[in-house]
Design a protein around this motif. Structure first.
Motif, short mmCIF file in Angstrom:
data_model
loop_
_atom_site.label_atom_id
_atom_site.label_comp_id
_atom_site.label_asym_id
_atom_site.label_seq_id
_atom_site.Cartn_x
_atom_site.Cartn_y
_atom_site.Cartn_z
N PRO A 50 0.81 -1.23 0.00
CA PRO A 50 0.00 0.00 0.00
C PRO A 50 0.84 1.27 0.00
O PRO A 50 0.32 2.35 -0.33
CB PRO A 50 -0.83 -0.13 1.28
N ARG A 51 2.11 1.16 0.34
CA ARG A 51 2.99 2.33 0.26
C ARG A 51 3.33 2.67 -1.19
O ARG A 51 3.72 3.79 -1.50
CB ARG A 51 4.28 2.09 1.05
N ILE A 52 3.16 1.69 -2.08
CA ILE A 52 3.44 1.89 -3.50
C ILE A 52 2.15 2.11 -4.29
O ILE A 52 2.08 2.98 -5.14
CB ILE A 52 4.21 0.67 -4.07
N VAL A 53 1.13 1.29 -3.98
CA VAL A 53 -0.15 1.38 -4.69
C VAL A 53 -1.22 1.84 -3.70
O VAL A 53 -1.65 1.07 -2.83
CB VAL A 53 -0.55 0.02 -5.29
N ALA A 75 6.71 -9.68 -0.80
CA ALA A 75 5.65 -9.25 0.13
C ALA A 75 6.05 -9.66 1.55
O ALA A 75 6.48 -10.78 1.79
CB ALA A 75 4.31 -9.88 -0.25
N LYS A 76 5.89 -8.74 2.52
CA LYS A 76 6.45 -8.97 3.85
C LYS A 76 5.39 -9.14 4.94
O LYS A 76 5.70 -9.05 6.13
CB LYS A 76 7.38 -7.82 4.23
N VAL A 77 4.16 -9.41 4.59
CA VAL A 77 3.11 -9.50 5.61
C VAL A 77 3.26 -10.76 6.45
O VAL A 77 3.04 -10.76 7.65
CB VAL A 77 1.71 -9.44 4.96
N GLY A 129 -2.17 -10.76 -6.75
CA GLY A 129 -1.40 -9.66 -6.22
C GLY A 129 -0.14 -9.40 -7.01
O GLY A 129 0.25 -10.17 -7.88
N VAL A 130 0.47 -8.27 -6.70
CA VAL A 130 1.74 -7.87 -7.29
C VAL A 130 2.74 -7.70 -6.14
O VAL A 130 2.44 -7.05 -5.14
CB VAL A 130 1.62 -6.55 -8.07
N ALA A 131 3.90 -8.32 -6.28
CA ALA A 131 4.95 -8.22 -5.27
C ALA A 131 6.20 -7.62 -5.90
O ALA A 131 6.38 -7.65 -7.12
CB ALA A 131 5.25 -9.59 -4.67
N ALA A 257 6.43 0.27 -12.21
CA ALA A 257 6.10 -1.05 -12.75
C ALA A 257 5.04 -1.75 -11.91
O ALA A 257 4.08 -2.33 -12.44
CB ALA A 257 7.36 -1.91 -12.84
N VAL A 258 5.18 -1.69 -10.58
CA VAL A 258 4.19 -2.29 -9.69
C VAL A 258 2.82 -1.65 -9.90
O VAL A 258 1.80 -2.33 -10.01
CB VAL A 258 4.63 -2.16 -8.22
N GLN A 259 2.79 -0.33 -9.98
CA GLN A 259 1.53 0.39 -10.18
C GLN A 259 0.89 0.03 -11.52
O GLN A 259 -0.32 -0.18 -11.59
CB GLN A 259 1.79 1.89 -10.10
N ALA A 260 1.71 -0.07 -12.56
CA ALA A 260 1.19 -0.40 -13.89
C ALA A 260 0.60 -1.81 -13.92
O ALA A 260 -0.47 -2.04 -14.51
CB ALA A 260 2.30 -0.26 -14.92
#
Length: 267
Positions: A50-53, A75-77, A129-131, A257-260
Protein backbone atom coordinates in the motif's frame (compact mmCIF):
# COMPACT_ATOMS: atom_id res chain seq x y z
CA UNK A 1 7.73 -14.62 19.84
CA UNK A 2 10.89 -14.82 17.81
CA UNK A 3 13.14 -15.82 20.73
CA UNK A 4 14.29 -19.36 21.39
CA UNK A 5 17.12 -21.57 22.66
CA UNK A 6 19.54 -23.86 20.90
CA UNK A 7 18.77 -27.53 21.37
CA UNK A 8 21.88 -28.76 23.18
CA UNK A 9 23.65 -25.97 25.05
CA UNK A 10 20.59 -23.85 25.89
CA UNK A 11 21.96 -20.59 24.54
CA UNK A 12 19.34 -17.95 23.89
CA UNK A 13 18.98 -16.98 20.25
CA UNK A 14 16.52 -15.36 17.86
CA UNK A 15 14.74 -16.89 14.91
CA UNK A 16 15.00 -13.82 12.68
CA UNK A 17 12.32 -12.02 10.69
CA UNK A 18 9.06 -13.94 10.62
CA UNK A 19 10.01 -16.00 13.64
CA UNK A 20 6.80 -15.17 15.49
CA UNK A 21 4.68 -16.20 12.49
CA UNK A 22 6.61 -19.43 12.13
CA UNK A 23 6.38 -20.20 15.87
CA UNK A 24 2.61 -19.68 15.77
CA UNK A 25 2.16 -21.97 12.77
CA UNK A 26 4.38 -24.65 14.32
CA UNK A 27 2.44 -24.54 17.58
CA UNK A 28 -0.83 -24.70 15.67
CA UNK A 29 0.36 -27.75 13.76
CA UNK A 30 1.64 -29.48 16.91
CA UNK A 31 -1.62 -28.80 18.79
CA UNK A 32 -3.79 -29.74 15.78
CA UNK A 33 -5.50 -26.36 16.08
CA UNK A 34 -8.64 -25.54 14.09
CA UNK A 35 -6.91 -22.39 12.82
CA UNK A 36 -4.11 -19.92 13.62
CA UNK A 37 -4.55 -16.16 13.87
CA UNK A 38 -1.58 -13.89 13.22
CA UNK A 39 -1.96 -10.25 14.25
CA UNK A 40 0.05 -7.56 12.51
CA UNK A 41 -0.07 -3.83 11.71
CA UNK A 42 -2.19 -4.19 8.56
CA UNK A 43 -5.73 -5.49 8.11
CA UNK A 44 -4.75 -8.46 5.96
CA UNK A 45 -2.87 -9.56 2.86
CA UNK A 46 -3.09 -6.83 0.23
CA UNK A 47 -2.95 -6.93 -3.57
CA UNK A 48 0.25 -4.83 -3.46
CA UNK A 49 2.36 -2.86 -1.03
CA UNK A 50 0.00 0.00 0.00
CA UNK A 51 2.99 2.33 0.26
CA UNK A 52 3.44 1.89 -3.50
CA UNK A 53 -0.15 1.38 -4.69
CA UNK A 54 -2.60 3.62 -2.87
CA UNK A 55 -5.53 1.69 -4.34
CA UNK A 56 -4.30 -1.70 -3.08
CA UNK A 57 -7.11 -3.89 -1.76
CA UNK A 58 -7.38 -6.39 1.07
CA UNK A 59 -7.82 -10.00 -0.02
CA UNK A 60 -10.48 -11.80 1.98
CA UNK A 61 -9.01 -15.18 1.01
CA UNK A 62 -5.91 -16.50 -0.74
CA UNK A 63 -4.34 -19.92 -1.21
CA UNK A 64 -1.26 -21.17 0.62
CA UNK A 65 0.64 -21.45 -2.68
CA UNK A 66 -0.18 -17.93 -3.78
CA UNK A 67 0.78 -16.25 -0.51
CA UNK A 68 4.03 -18.26 -0.43
CA UNK A 69 4.87 -16.98 -3.90
CA UNK A 70 4.03 -13.42 -2.88
CA UNK A 71 6.21 -13.72 0.22
CA UNK A 72 9.15 -15.22 -1.69
CA UNK A 73 8.85 -12.40 -4.22
CA UNK A 74 9.00 -9.60 -1.69
CA UNK A 75 5.65 -9.25 0.13
CA UNK A 76 6.45 -8.97 3.85
CA UNK A 77 3.11 -9.50 5.61
CA UNK A 78 3.79 -13.13 6.56
CA UNK A 79 6.85 -15.35 6.41
CA UNK A 80 6.68 -18.11 3.76
CA UNK A 81 7.91 -20.75 6.21
CA UNK A 82 4.89 -20.11 8.44
CA UNK A 83 2.61 -20.66 5.45
CA UNK A 84 4.46 -23.83 4.45
CA UNK A 85 4.04 -25.29 7.95
CA UNK A 86 0.32 -24.47 7.97
CA UNK A 87 -0.10 -25.90 4.47
CA UNK A 88 1.62 -29.13 5.49
CA UNK A 89 -0.92 -29.60 8.28
CA UNK A 90 -3.83 -28.05 6.35
CA UNK A 91 -4.46 -25.52 9.13
CA UNK A 92 -6.16 -22.28 8.02
CA UNK A 93 -4.25 -19.09 8.80
CA UNK A 94 -5.88 -15.73 9.44
CA UNK A 95 -3.86 -12.53 9.07
CA UNK A 96 -5.55 -9.74 11.03
CA UNK A 97 -4.84 -6.28 12.38
CA UNK A 98 -3.92 -5.68 16.00
CA UNK A 99 -5.59 -2.29 15.79
CA UNK A 100 -9.04 -3.04 14.29
CA UNK A 101 -11.84 -5.60 14.15
CA UNK A 102 -11.47 -6.12 10.38
CA UNK A 103 -11.99 -9.80 9.38
CA UNK A 104 -8.54 -10.03 7.83
CA UNK A 105 -7.38 -12.51 5.19
CA UNK A 106 -7.96 -16.26 5.32
CA UNK A 107 -5.10 -18.36 3.96
CA UNK A 108 -6.24 -21.84 3.02
CA UNK A 109 -6.17 -24.38 0.18
CA UNK A 110 -8.66 -22.46 -1.92
CA UNK A 111 -8.16 -19.27 -3.86
CA UNK A 112 -10.37 -16.43 -2.67
CA UNK A 113 -11.52 -13.19 -4.15
CA UNK A 114 -12.93 -9.78 -3.46
CA UNK A 115 -16.34 -9.24 -1.96
CA UNK A 116 -18.01 -6.01 -0.96
CA UNK A 117 -16.29 -2.87 0.24
CA UNK A 118 -13.17 -3.01 -1.86
CA UNK A 119 -12.07 -6.56 -1.08
CA UNK A 120 -11.12 -8.81 -3.92
CA UNK A 121 -13.98 -10.94 -5.48
CA UNK A 122 -13.56 -14.42 -6.91
CA UNK A 123 -13.19 -14.59 -10.71
CA UNK A 124 -12.81 -10.81 -10.95
CA UNK A 125 -9.15 -11.21 -11.78
CA UNK A 126 -6.95 -14.18 -12.59
CA UNK A 127 -4.17 -12.58 -10.54
CA UNK A 128 -4.15 -12.21 -6.76
CA UNK A 129 -1.40 -9.66 -6.22
CA UNK A 130 1.74 -7.87 -7.29
CA UNK A 131 4.95 -8.22 -5.27
CA UNK A 132 8.30 -6.50 -5.58
CA UNK A 133 11.87 -7.14 -4.49
CA UNK A 134 14.65 -4.54 -4.38
CA UNK A 135 18.44 -4.42 -4.26
CA UNK A 136 19.25 -6.94 -6.98
CA UNK A 137 21.98 -7.22 -9.59
CA UNK A 138 21.63 -9.15 -12.83
CA UNK A 139 24.41 -11.19 -14.40
CA UNK A 140 24.52 -12.25 -18.05
CA UNK A 141 27.09 -15.00 -18.58
CA UNK A 142 28.47 -15.95 -21.97
CA UNK A 143 28.53 -19.73 -22.51
CA UNK A 144 30.31 -21.78 -25.16
CA UNK A 145 27.58 -23.58 -27.14
CA UNK A 146 30.00 -26.39 -28.04
CA UNK A 147 30.67 -27.11 -24.35
CA UNK A 148 27.59 -28.95 -23.10
CA UNK A 149 28.93 -28.91 -19.52
CA UNK A 150 29.43 -25.11 -19.39
CA UNK A 151 26.15 -24.39 -17.61
CA UNK A 152 26.71 -27.18 -15.11
CA UNK A 153 30.23 -25.94 -14.37
CA UNK A 154 29.01 -22.37 -13.90
CA UNK A 155 26.39 -23.22 -11.32
CA UNK A 156 28.57 -25.76 -9.55
CA UNK A 157 31.25 -23.06 -9.15
CA UNK A 158 28.68 -20.61 -7.75
CA UNK A 159 27.23 -23.25 -5.40
CA UNK A 160 30.68 -24.23 -4.15
CA UNK A 161 31.28 -20.56 -3.32
CA UNK A 162 28.04 -20.41 -1.32
CA UNK A 163 26.32 -18.01 -3.73
CA UNK A 164 22.54 -18.33 -4.04
CA UNK A 165 21.13 -17.25 -7.40
CA UNK A 166 17.58 -16.47 -8.45
CA UNK A 167 15.62 -15.49 -11.57
CA UNK A 168 17.49 -18.13 -13.51
CA UNK A 169 17.42 -18.41 -17.32
CA UNK A 170 19.73 -20.84 -19.09
CA UNK A 171 20.18 -21.33 -22.82
CA UNK A 172 22.83 -22.83 -25.09
CA UNK A 173 24.80 -19.58 -25.38
CA UNK A 174 23.89 -17.60 -22.27
CA UNK A 175 22.94 -17.84 -18.60
CA UNK A 176 21.14 -15.07 -16.74
CA UNK A 177 20.51 -14.83 -13.03
CA UNK A 178 20.18 -12.31 -10.21
CA UNK A 179 21.84 -12.00 -6.81
CA UNK A 180 21.30 -9.55 -3.99
CA UNK A 181 23.62 -6.55 -4.13
CA UNK A 182 25.78 -7.60 -1.12
CA UNK A 183 26.75 -10.75 -3.08
CA UNK A 184 27.91 -8.92 -6.22
CA UNK A 185 31.62 -8.63 -5.36
CA UNK A 186 31.84 -12.30 -4.33
CA UNK A 187 30.04 -13.41 -7.51
CA UNK A 188 32.34 -11.32 -9.71
CA UNK A 189 35.37 -12.83 -7.97
CA UNK A 190 34.15 -16.38 -8.64
CA UNK A 191 33.36 -15.64 -12.29
CA UNK A 192 36.74 -13.93 -12.81
CA UNK A 193 38.62 -16.81 -11.22
CA UNK A 194 36.78 -19.44 -13.28
CA UNK A 195 37.17 -17.54 -16.57
CA UNK A 196 33.54 -16.86 -17.43
CA UNK A 197 32.84 -13.71 -19.45
CA UNK A 198 29.93 -11.75 -18.06
CA UNK A 199 27.94 -8.54 -18.12
CA UNK A 200 26.87 -7.03 -14.79
CA UNK A 201 23.73 -4.93 -14.49
CA UNK A 202 23.44 -3.40 -11.02
CA UNK A 203 20.62 -1.36 -9.50
CA UNK A 204 17.83 -3.78 -10.42
CA UNK A 205 14.57 -4.91 -8.88
CA UNK A 206 12.03 -7.65 -9.52
CA UNK A 207 8.28 -7.22 -10.02
CA UNK A 208 5.98 -10.24 -9.94
CA UNK A 209 2.33 -10.93 -10.65
CA UNK A 210 1.03 -13.90 -8.65
CA UNK A 211 -2.18 -15.88 -9.16
CA UNK A 212 -3.04 -19.58 -9.34
CA UNK A 213 -5.90 -18.77 -11.74
CA UNK A 214 -3.40 -17.52 -14.34
CA UNK A 215 -2.48 -21.10 -15.18
CA UNK A 216 -3.42 -21.86 -18.80
CA UNK A 217 -5.06 -18.49 -19.46
CA UNK A 218 -4.07 -17.01 -22.86
CA UNK A 219 -2.86 -13.42 -22.89
CA UNK A 220 -1.35 -13.21 -19.41
CA UNK A 221 2.16 -12.53 -20.67
CA UNK A 222 0.81 -10.11 -23.26
CA UNK A 223 -0.95 -8.13 -20.53
CA UNK A 224 2.20 -8.17 -18.38
CA UNK A 225 4.50 -6.96 -21.17
CA UNK A 226 2.01 -4.37 -22.44
CA UNK A 227 1.62 -2.87 -18.96
CA UNK A 228 5.35 -2.23 -18.67
CA UNK A 229 5.81 -1.18 -22.28
CA UNK A 230 3.02 1.37 -21.81
CA UNK A 231 5.19 3.07 -19.19
CA UNK A 232 8.38 2.74 -21.29
CA UNK A 233 9.86 0.32 -18.74
CA UNK A 234 12.45 -2.00 -20.24
CA UNK A 235 12.23 -5.67 -19.26
CA UNK A 236 15.75 -6.98 -18.69
CA UNK A 237 14.64 -10.57 -18.12
CA UNK A 238 11.50 -12.57 -17.37
CA UNK A 239 10.96 -15.67 -15.24
CA UNK A 240 7.67 -17.53 -14.94
CA UNK A 241 5.97 -20.51 -13.35
CA UNK A 242 2.39 -21.79 -13.31
CA UNK A 243 1.40 -19.17 -10.73
CA UNK A 244 3.94 -16.34 -11.14
CA UNK A 245 5.32 -14.05 -13.83
CA UNK A 246 8.32 -11.95 -12.84
CA UNK A 247 10.45 -9.37 -14.60
CA UNK A 248 13.81 -7.86 -13.77
CA UNK A 249 13.71 -4.08 -14.30
CA UNK A 250 15.90 -1.17 -13.28
CA UNK A 251 15.16 -0.34 -9.65
CA UNK A 252 14.39 3.27 -10.55
CA UNK A 253 11.36 1.99 -12.53
CA UNK A 254 10.14 -0.58 -10.00
CA UNK A 255 7.49 1.54 -8.25
CA UNK A 256 5.95 2.57 -11.56
CA UNK A 257 6.10 -1.05 -12.75
CA UNK A 258 4.19 -2.29 -9.69
CA UNK A 259 1.53 0.39 -10.18
CA UNK A 260 1.19 -0.40 -13.89
CA UNK A 261 0.80 -4.15 -13.30
CA UNK A 262 -1.70 -3.62 -10.47
CA UNK A 263 -3.84 -1.54 -12.81
CA UNK A 264 -3.43 -3.81 -15.85
CA UNK A 265 -4.52 -6.93 -13.94
CA UNK A 266 -7.50 -5.08 -12.41
CA UNK A 267 -6.45 -5.72 -8.84
Amino acid sequence: GFQGMTENNYKFTTLGRGGSDTSAAALGAALKADFVEIYTDVEGIMTADPRIVKGANILNQISYAEVCQMAHNGAKVIHPRAVEIAMGSNIPLYVKSTFSDAPGTLITNERGGRGNGGEIAINESCASGVANLSDLAQFRIELNPTDIAAGRNLFEDLADAGISVGCLNLSEKEAMFAVFSPDVAHTCKVLDETGFKYELNEGCGKVSVVGSAMRGVPGIMATFVAALAGKNIAILQTVDSDTTISAIVKEEHMVEAVQALHEAFKL
